[in-house]
Design a protein around this motif. Structure first.
Motif, PDB file in Angstrom:
ATOM      1  N   GLY A   9      -3.226   2.930  -6.669  1.00 30.64           N
ATOM      2  CA  GLY A   9      -3.486   1.551  -6.264  1.00 30.64           C
ATOM      3  C   GLY A   9      -4.191   1.124  -5.414  1.00 30.64           C
ATOM      4  O   GLY A   9      -4.619   2.134  -4.477  1.00 30.64           O
ATOM      5  N   GLY A  10      -4.392  -0.210  -5.179  1.00 34.96           N
ATOM      6  CA  GLY A  10      -5.331  -0.546  -4.372  1.00 34.96           C
ATOM      7  C   GLY A  10      -4.877  -1.647  -3.363  1.00 34.96           C
ATOM      8  O   GLY A  10      -3.752  -2.196  -3.627  1.00 34.96           O
ATOM      9  N   PHE A  11      -5.250  -1.938  -2.159  1.00 35.49           N
ATOM     10  CA  PHE A  11      -4.883  -2.945  -1.359  1.00 35.49           C
ATOM     11  C   PHE A  11      -5.967  -3.556  -0.512  1.00 35.49           C
ATOM     12  O   PHE A  11      -6.767  -2.846   0.129  1.00 35.49           O
ATOM     13  N   PHE A  12      -6.090  -4.845  -0.604  1.00 35.79           N
ATOM     14  CA  PHE A  12      -7.274  -5.648   0.282  1.00 35.79           C
ATOM     15  C   PHE A  12      -6.875  -5.744   1.633  1.00 35.79           C
ATOM     16  O   PHE A  12      -5.869  -6.522   1.819  1.00 35.79           O
ATOM     17  N   ALA A  13      -7.500  -5.229   2.446  1.00 35.97           N
ATOM     18  CA  ALA A  13      -7.132  -5.315   3.881  1.00 35.97           C
ATOM     19  C   ALA A  13      -7.408  -7.015   4.282  1.00 35.97           C
ATOM     20  O   ALA A  13      -6.471  -7.418   5.049  1.00 35.97           O
ATOM     21  N   ASP A  14      -8.378  -7.656   3.779  1.00 41.05           N
ATOM     22  CA  ASP A  14      -8.462  -9.190   4.133  1.00 41.05           C
ATOM     23  C   ASP A  14      -8.253  -9.242   5.582  1.00 41.05           C
ATOM     24  O   ASP A  14      -7.471 -10.179   6.212  1.00 41.05           O
ATOM     25  N   LEU A  53       0.865  -1.308  -0.087  1.00 39.44           N
ATOM     26  CA  LEU A  53      -0.081  -0.080  -0.070  1.00 39.44           C
ATOM     27  C   LEU A  53       0.986   1.258  -0.030  1.00 39.44           C
ATOM     28  O   LEU A  53       1.929   1.249   0.534  1.00 39.44           O
ATOM     29  N   VAL A  54       0.519   2.513  -0.865  1.00 33.97           N
ATOM     30  CA  VAL A  54       1.299   3.419  -0.738  1.00 33.97           C
ATOM     31  C   VAL A  54       0.225   4.527  -0.398  1.00 33.97           C
ATOM     32  O   VAL A  54      -0.802   4.725  -0.553  1.00 33.97           O
ATOM     33  N   LYS A  55       0.780   5.575  -0.123  1.00 39.18           N
ATOM     34  CA  LYS A  55       0.092   6.752   0.466  1.00 39.18           C
ATOM     35  C   LYS A  55      -0.620   7.365  -0.851  1.00 39.18           C
ATOM     36  O   LYS A  55      -0.223   7.247  -1.822  1.00 39.18           O
ATOM     37  N   GLY A  56      -2.009   7.499  -0.692  1.00 36.41           N
ATOM     38  CA  GLY A  56      -2.723   7.956  -1.891  1.00 36.41           C
ATOM     39  C   GLY A  56      -3.540   6.707  -2.298  1.00 36.41           C
ATOM     40  O   GLY A  56      -4.487   6.819  -3.176  1.00 36.41           O
ATOM     41  N   GLY A  57      -3.224   5.571  -1.989  1.00 35.33           N
ATOM     42  CA  GLY A  57      -3.703   4.306  -2.406  1.00 35.33           C
ATOM     43  C   GLY A  57      -5.410   4.096  -1.757  1.00 35.33           C
ATOM     44  O   GLY A  57      -5.596   4.845  -0.717  1.00 35.33           O
ATOM     45  N   VAL A  58      -5.973   3.029  -1.969  1.00 37.45           N
ATOM     46  CA  VAL A  58      -7.257   2.802  -1.638  1.00 37.45           C
ATOM     47  C   VAL A  58      -7.239   1.431  -0.872  1.00 37.45           C
ATOM     48  O   VAL A  58      -6.853   0.192  -1.452  1.00 37.45           O
ATOM     49  N   VAL A  59      -7.709   1.736   0.301  1.00 36.59           N
ATOM     50  CA  VAL A  59      -7.775   0.331   1.112  1.00 36.59           C
ATOM     51  C   VAL A  59      -8.955  -0.149   0.807  1.00 36.59           C
ATOM     52  O   VAL A  59     -10.116   0.298   1.087  1.00 36.59           O
ATOM     53  N   THR A  60      -9.199  -1.574   0.514  1.00 39.90           N
ATOM     54  CA  THR A  60     -10.702  -2.192   0.251  1.00 39.90           C
ATOM     55  C   THR A  60     -11.012  -3.315   1.299  1.00 39.90           C
ATOM     56  O   THR A  60     -10.012  -3.800   1.769  1.00 39.90           O
ATOM     57  N   GLU A  61     -12.305  -3.270   1.549  1.00 41.75           N
ATOM     58  CA  GLU A  61     -12.521  -4.448   2.602  1.00 41.75           C
ATOM     59  C   GLU A  61     -13.838  -4.841   2.478  1.00 41.75           C
ATOM     60  O   GLU A  61     -14.850  -4.031   2.131  1.00 41.75           O
ATOM     61  N   GLY A  62     -14.152  -5.786   2.642  1.00 43.69           N
ATOM     62  CA  GLY A  62     -15.545  -6.599   2.835  1.00 43.69           C
ATOM     63  C   GLY A  62     -15.858  -6.588   4.304  1.00 43.69           C
ATOM     64  O   GLY A  62     -15.095  -7.528   4.991  1.00 43.69           O
ATOM     65  N   SER A  63     -16.803  -6.171   4.655  1.00 44.23           N
ATOM     66  CA  SER A  63     -17.115  -6.156   6.326  1.00 44.23           C
ATOM     67  C   SER A  63     -18.633  -5.789   6.556  1.00 44.23           C
ATOM     68  O   SER A  63     -19.166  -5.100   6.091  1.00 44.23           O
ATOM     69  N   ALA A  64     -18.969  -6.940   7.386  1.00 45.50           N
ATOM     70  CA  ALA A  64     -20.557  -6.584   8.121  1.00 45.50           C
ATOM     71  C   ALA A  64     -20.363  -6.136   9.459  1.00 45.50           C
ATOM     72  O   ALA A  64     -21.357  -5.599   9.879  1.00 45.50           O
ATOM     73  N   GLY A  65     -19.072  -6.044   9.925  1.00 42.24           N
ATOM     74  CA  GLY A  65     -19.090  -5.512  11.340  1.00 42.24           C
ATOM     75  C   GLY A  65     -18.362  -4.071  11.492  1.00 42.24           C
ATOM     76  O   GLY A  65     -18.610  -3.141  10.873  1.00 42.24           O
ATOM     77  N   VAL A  78     -16.925  -9.918   0.728  1.00 44.96           N
ATOM     78  CA  VAL A  78     -15.381  -9.990   0.880  1.00 44.96           C
ATOM     79  C   VAL A  78     -14.914 -10.315  -0.875  1.00 44.96           C
ATOM     80  O   VAL A  78     -13.818  -9.883  -0.913  1.00 44.96           O
ATOM     81  N   ASN A  79     -15.191 -11.091  -1.555  1.00 48.67           N
ATOM     82  CA  ASN A  79     -14.786 -11.461  -2.825  1.00 48.67           C
ATOM     83  C   ASN A  79     -14.703 -10.152  -3.815  1.00 48.67           C
ATOM     84  O   ASN A  79     -13.837 -10.052  -4.586  1.00 48.67           O
ATOM     85  N   ILE A  80     -15.827  -9.473  -3.303  1.00 46.17           N
ATOM     86  CA  ILE A  80     -16.124  -8.292  -4.295  1.00 46.17           C
ATOM     87  C   ILE A  80     -14.781  -7.199  -3.900  1.00 46.17           C
ATOM     88  O   ILE A  80     -14.134  -6.582  -4.848  1.00 46.17           O
TER      89      ILE A  80
END
Length: 435
Positions: free
Chosen positions: A230-235, A112-124, A179-181
């Protein structure tokens, strides 16, 4: 001359002995000096390391939450039942720790770099925590959330500046599980960033065509369309930064706050990070500390801990024809083993019910002034069940994950509860099944 030889021999032997002794004394002294210097250097390295790791701003306020005595439950059971007040973190939940650890490790590794997008699938609450702390690291946040989650969570996320994508709830085996999305969105963001770097010499209409190729929903495109890094999946389920956040933070805090004088720890699991990190740490410090799971309806973790199998073939996730109503608790309970949960060191498990969780939340509000969410209430259900099993005089710790403010539309909604026959009516703790 013959009489002189023994004297010479004795003197030579003495000289050799003195030399040998002197050598060992000097060597030992030098060794001690080197050891002291090494310890000094190590201490300096640790000090410098701590200085480097010193957090500032919002992030510095995360962690070091109080461990509070839950008076009503302690008095009723004869045990000391203590709750780690994680709802006092800036983002309002225990997941703040996880969000910081995930982002910091990703930045350090270059994923992950500064300016990147953190993505996550979360119901909590993880989504809210990521949206809270991501701007502190110069990052954006995109969250994919099932559309049956409490609506206030989406509202909070949008207010925090995150892009929210609500999708229908399906099995984790389905490509369109939230989560997969989220995983795909990170990959798409990274591809777009690469294309945008190549597009510096392209015409504006060429760049628009690139954006059109990305499969994001229209309302999500603005997250990536300008200067995407760029993107980063938190997982959160599989990323062991989740486990490390609690092994390095929550666990040691509980140990210090109790002075190491605790007998048991109990908590529910979604990703499994909190339960695993804390139980792993406590077991290392004192193997006699007992650690347990409390599991909500519809989850297979209770069966896994107590019977070694998660579910029957008919119950396996991916075999169901539709998404059933299992539990009104959000963020806990799961029908698969995650890397985080597999790190847990458990002595047993208890099953909790929705009715018990609802009644417990109202009991705590009436008697302790604690306004807690569904997972916190379930944890307290587990703490009382464990207290009954262990007997009086034990010190039991659990997690107060978040407050009730994120659960108004479902867990604290009288009409919603009435539809499922969950209207609270107990006056004491008579609603609890000890098993």
């Amino acid at each position: 001359m013959a009489a002189v030889k023994p004297t010479v021999g004795i003197s030579a032997a003495a000289a050799i002995s003195i030399a040998v002794i002197s050598y060992f004394l000097l060597s030992n002294h030098s060794s001690k000096l080197r050891s002291k210097q090494k310890n000094k250097n190590s201490a300096n390295e640790i000090l410098n390391s701590k200085k480097k790791k010193k957090k500032e701003g919002l992030v510095s306020a995360i962690g070091s939450t109080p461990l509070v005595r839950i008076n009503s439950l302690s008095d009723a059971t004869g045990c000391e039942i203590l709750g780690k007040a994680e709802f006092l973190n800036p983002g309002g939940s225990v997941k703040d720790r996880v969000a910081v650890k995930i982002i910091e490790e990703a930045l350090a590794s270059g994923q992950l770099v500064k300016g990147g997008v953190v993505t996550e699938g979360s119901a909590g609450s993880t989504a809210v925590s990521l949206a809270t702390v991501a701007p502190a690291y110069g990052c954006k946040c995109h969250v994919v959330i099932p559309d049956d989650a409490a609506i206030e969570k989406s509202q909070i996320l949008e207010a925090l500046g995150a892009t929210v994508e609500r999708v229908r709830p399906v099995s984790i085996t389905h490509r369109d599980h939230f989560v997969n999305i989220a995983r795909r969105r990170a990959s798409e963001a990274t591809k777009l960033a690469a294309k945008q770097r190549e597009a510096t010499v392209m015409e504006a209409n060429d760049l628009a065509e690139i954006n059109h190729d990305i499969s994001w929903q229209e309302e999500c495109l603005h997250t990536l369309s300008t200067d995407c890094k760029g993107g980063f999946f938190a997982d959160q389920f599989e990323n062991l930064a989740n486990f490390r956040a609690h092994y390095e933070g929550t666990g040691p805090e509980i140990w210090d706050q109790t002075g190491g004088n605790l007998h048991a720890f109990i908590a529910a699991a979604g990703t499994g990070g909190t339960l695993a990190g804390v139980s792993h740490f406590l077991k290392e410090k004192d193997p006699t500390v007992k650690c347990y799971l409390i599991d909500p309806p519809g989850s297979g973790l209770f069966n896994k801990v107590t019977r070694g199998v998660m579910y029957t073939r008919e119950e396996a996730e991916g075999k169901r024809l539709k998404n059933p109503f299992d539990t009104i608790t959000e963020g806990i309970g799961i029908n698969r083993l995650t890397k985080n949960f597999m790190m847990a060191e458990l002595d047993g498990a208890y099953r909790g019910t929705d009715k018990e969780a609802v009644e417990m939340s109202r009991y705590l509000l009436r008697n302790d002034g604690l306004f807690v969410g569904s997972s916190s209430a379930m944890n307290c259900v587990g703490a009382v069940k464990l207290a009954h099993a262990l007997g009086p005089g034990q010190t039991i710790v659990t997690i107060l994950c978040d407050s009730g403010i994120r659960h108004l539309s479902k867990f604290y909604n009288p009409q919603y509860l009435s539809e499922y026959g969950l209207t609270p009516c107990a006056t004491g703790l008579e609603f609890l099944d000890p098993h």
